[in-house]
Design an enzyme around this catalytic site. Sequence first.
Site, PDB file in Angstrom:
ATOM      1  N   TYR A 169      51.545 -55.495  26.782  1.00 40.26           N
ATOM      2  CA  TYR A 169      52.466 -54.910  28.075  1.00 40.26           C
ATOM      3  C   TYR A 169      52.209 -56.931  28.024  1.00 40.26           C
ATOM      4  O   TYR A 169      53.393 -57.110  29.481  1.00 40.26           O
ATOM      5  CB  TYR A 169      51.155 -54.712  28.674  1.00 40.26           C
ATOM      6  CG  TYR A 169      51.387 -52.766  28.127  1.00 40.26           C
ATOM      7  CD1 TYR A 169      52.115 -52.709  27.323  1.00 40.26           C
ATOM      8  CD2 TYR A 169      50.546 -52.286  29.098  1.00 40.26           C
ATOM      9  CE1 TYR A 169      51.817 -51.134  27.319  1.00 40.26           C
ATOM     10  CE2 TYR A 169      50.205 -50.589  28.109  1.00 40.26           C
ATOM     11  CZ  TYR A 169      50.909 -50.372  27.673  1.00 40.26           C
ATOM     12  OH  TYR A 169      51.127 -48.597  27.096  1.00 40.26           O
ATOM     13  N   LYS A 210      42.773 -52.351  15.598  1.00 40.32           N
ATOM     14  CA  LYS A 210      43.282 -52.053  14.677  1.00 40.32           C
ATOM     15  C   LYS A 210      43.832 -53.709  13.410  1.00 40.32           C
ATOM     16  O   LYS A 210      44.452 -53.960  13.476  1.00 40.32           O
ATOM     17  CB  LYS A 210      45.176 -51.924  14.476  1.00 40.32           C
ATOM     18  CG  LYS A 210      44.945 -50.282  15.489  1.00 40.32           C
ATOM     19  CD  LYS A 210      45.034 -49.201  14.084  1.00 40.32           C
ATOM     20  CE  LYS A 210      45.843 -49.194  12.968  1.00 40.32           C
ATOM     21  NZ  LYS A 210      46.488 -48.397  12.233  1.00 40.32           N
ATOM     22  N   ASP A 232      43.225 -45.264  15.441  1.00 39.87           N
ATOM     23  CA  ASP A 232      43.554 -44.019  15.389  1.00 39.87           C
ATOM     24  C   ASP A 232      42.652 -43.484  14.774  1.00 39.87           C
ATOM     25  O   ASP A 232      43.316 -41.870  14.901  1.00 39.87           O
ATOM     26  CB  ASP A 232      44.847 -44.275  13.626  1.00 39.87           C
ATOM     27  CG  ASP A 232      44.321 -45.665  13.225  1.00 39.87           C
ATOM     28  OD1 ASP A 232      43.324 -46.071  12.413  1.00 39.87           O
ATOM     29  OD2 ASP A 232      44.713 -45.059  11.556  1.00 39.87           O
ATOM     30  N   ASP A 270      45.185 -47.381  27.038  1.00 40.69           N
ATOM     31  CA  ASP A 270      46.353 -46.606  27.974  1.00 40.69           C
ATOM     32  C   ASP A 270      46.392 -45.042  27.088  1.00 40.69           C
ATOM     33  O   ASP A 270      46.010 -44.241  27.317  1.00 40.69           O
ATOM     34  CB  ASP A 270      47.872 -47.629  27.372  1.00 40.69           C
ATOM     35  CG  ASP A 270      48.255 -46.616  28.895  1.00 40.69           C
ATOM     36  OD1 ASP A 270      48.661 -45.471  29.604  1.00 40.69           O
ATOM     37  OD2 ASP A 270      50.362 -47.243  28.688  1.00 40.69           O
ATOM     38  N   ASP A 315      44.338 -41.191  28.191  1.00 44.46           N
ATOM     39  CA  ASP A 315      45.112 -40.635  28.910  1.00 44.46           C
ATOM     40  C   ASP A 315      44.831 -38.913  27.587  1.00 44.46           C
ATOM     41  O   ASP A 315      44.392 -38.277  28.088  1.00 44.46           O
ATOM     42  CB  ASP A 315      46.165 -40.821  28.598  1.00 44.46           C
ATOM     43  CG  ASP A 315      46.921 -41.138  29.903  1.00 44.46           C
ATOM     44  OD1 ASP A 315      46.134 -42.137  30.401  1.00 44.46           O
ATOM     45  OD2 ASP A 315      47.987 -41.435  29.561  1.00 44.46           O
TER      46      ASP A 315
END
Length: 368
Positions: free
Chosen positions: A143, A194, A227, A251, A255
Site C-alpha cells: 500500500y 508467501k 492462502d 487486510d 476481514d
Amino acid sequence: MVANKSVLLMPGDGIGPEVMAQAKRVLGWLQESKRASFAITEELVGGASIDAHGVPLTDAALAAAKGVDAVLFGSVGGPKWDKVPFDIRPEAGLLKLRAELQVFANLRPAKVFDALVEASSLKPDLVRGLDIMIVREATGGVYFGEPRGIETLPDGTQRGINTEVYTTGEIQRVGRVAFELARKRQNRVCSVEKANVMESGLLWRQVMTKLQQDEFPDVALSHMYADNCAMQLAKNPKQFDVIVTGNLFGDLLSDLAAMLTGSLGLLPSATLGAKDATGRLPGFYEPIHGSAPDIAGQAKANPLAQVLSLAMMLRYSFDMDEDAAAIEAAVERVLAKAGRTPDIAAPGRAVLSTTEMGDALLAELQAI
Ligand code: NAD
C-alpha cells in the site's frame, strides 16, 4: 480530577459520527464515575474535511492528532467523494494519519461473544470461545511501496504498478508487538506470508525466525502461507492465538476473521507505534468497519465496534485494564439480554436504534 489524558475524536463520515456519539457517552460515564479525566478535542477528517477545507486532513487536524495521547477515529469515505482525485480521497486522510503518527502495528481482535455464536457464518462449535488477535503491519508493504502508479506504454496501453517492500526493521518492530501480545495470551504466534513466491515474504520469515530465537524463545512460533491461513481461518479458526502478517494479507485475513464473529459492527482495532524516550506510545483506535453509506443517517448502525475501540484505547494507551474490561463485560451483557441493532438482530428480540443500543450499554455500565 486533572485532565491528564488527552484524546482527539475524529468521527469522519457516514455512520462515523453516529457511532462516535455513543462512544462519547461512554467517555462521559468514565468521567462522571471519576474513573478518569480526559481532555477531549474533535477534528474533521475524510469527506467531512474535504467539504469544509478541500482536503481530507488539514495540517491543523494532523498537528492535533500528533499532540494527543490517543486518537479515537470513526470511519471515512462514501459515494459523494468517489470522483475526488486519488491523492485527496477521504481514505488518503486516514492513510496519512497512520503514516504521520508512525503507528505501524494494527491489532485486530476477533472474539466471538457467547450470545452471538449463532450469528457466525460457521458452525457454532467451530467458533464458540474464539479469541484470536491479528497483528497487521500497517505502514509498509504494497500500500505504500515505491514505485507505484499507472504509466502509459509505447504501444498506448497502460501498466499499473505497486511494490511489495519490507525492511528488516519494519518486520522486527511489528514482530515484537506480536510476540509481546502473545506472552499475555496463549504464548503462540503464527507468522503469515508467501515466502514460496515472494522475496519480501522470504525475508519476513527469516527475520521472524531470528527475532523469536534472539528475543522471544519462550513464545512458540509457527509459519503459514497466506492462502493456507485463509483456508485454516475458515476451517478451524480456534487453532490460532496471535497471527502476525503484512499490510495486504492482514487486510484480507482480518476481514475474513471478522465474518467469523458475525458482524463488522462488533470489531474494534488499535494501531500502535513504538514507545518514545518518554514512554509515550502513539495509539490510534478505530472500528474496522467503514462508513456504511447504505445505512448512514438511518439510526441503524451498531455502535459497539466504536465503543470496543474505546476500550482498547483505555487498555493500550492508558493502562486502564479494569475499565476496559468493565466496558467489554457491559457489551457482553447487552448482547445477552437487551435488544439489538439490525445487523445482529435475532428472532424474538427487539430491534434497537444506534442510540437505544447506547442507552442499553450505559444502563449496564451504570449498574456496575
Ligand atoms: P463498510 O464497512 O462501510 O460496510 C460493509 C457492510 O457492513 C455494509 O452493508 C454496512 O451497512 C455494514 N456495516 C458496517 N459497519 C456497520 C455497523 N457499525 N453497524 C451495522 N452495519 C454495519 O464497507 P464498504 O461498504 O466496503 O465501504 C463503505 C465506505 O467506507 C467506502 O467509502 C470505503 O472506502 C469506506 N471504508 C472506510 C474505512 C475506514 O474509514 N477505516 C474502512 C473500510 C471502508
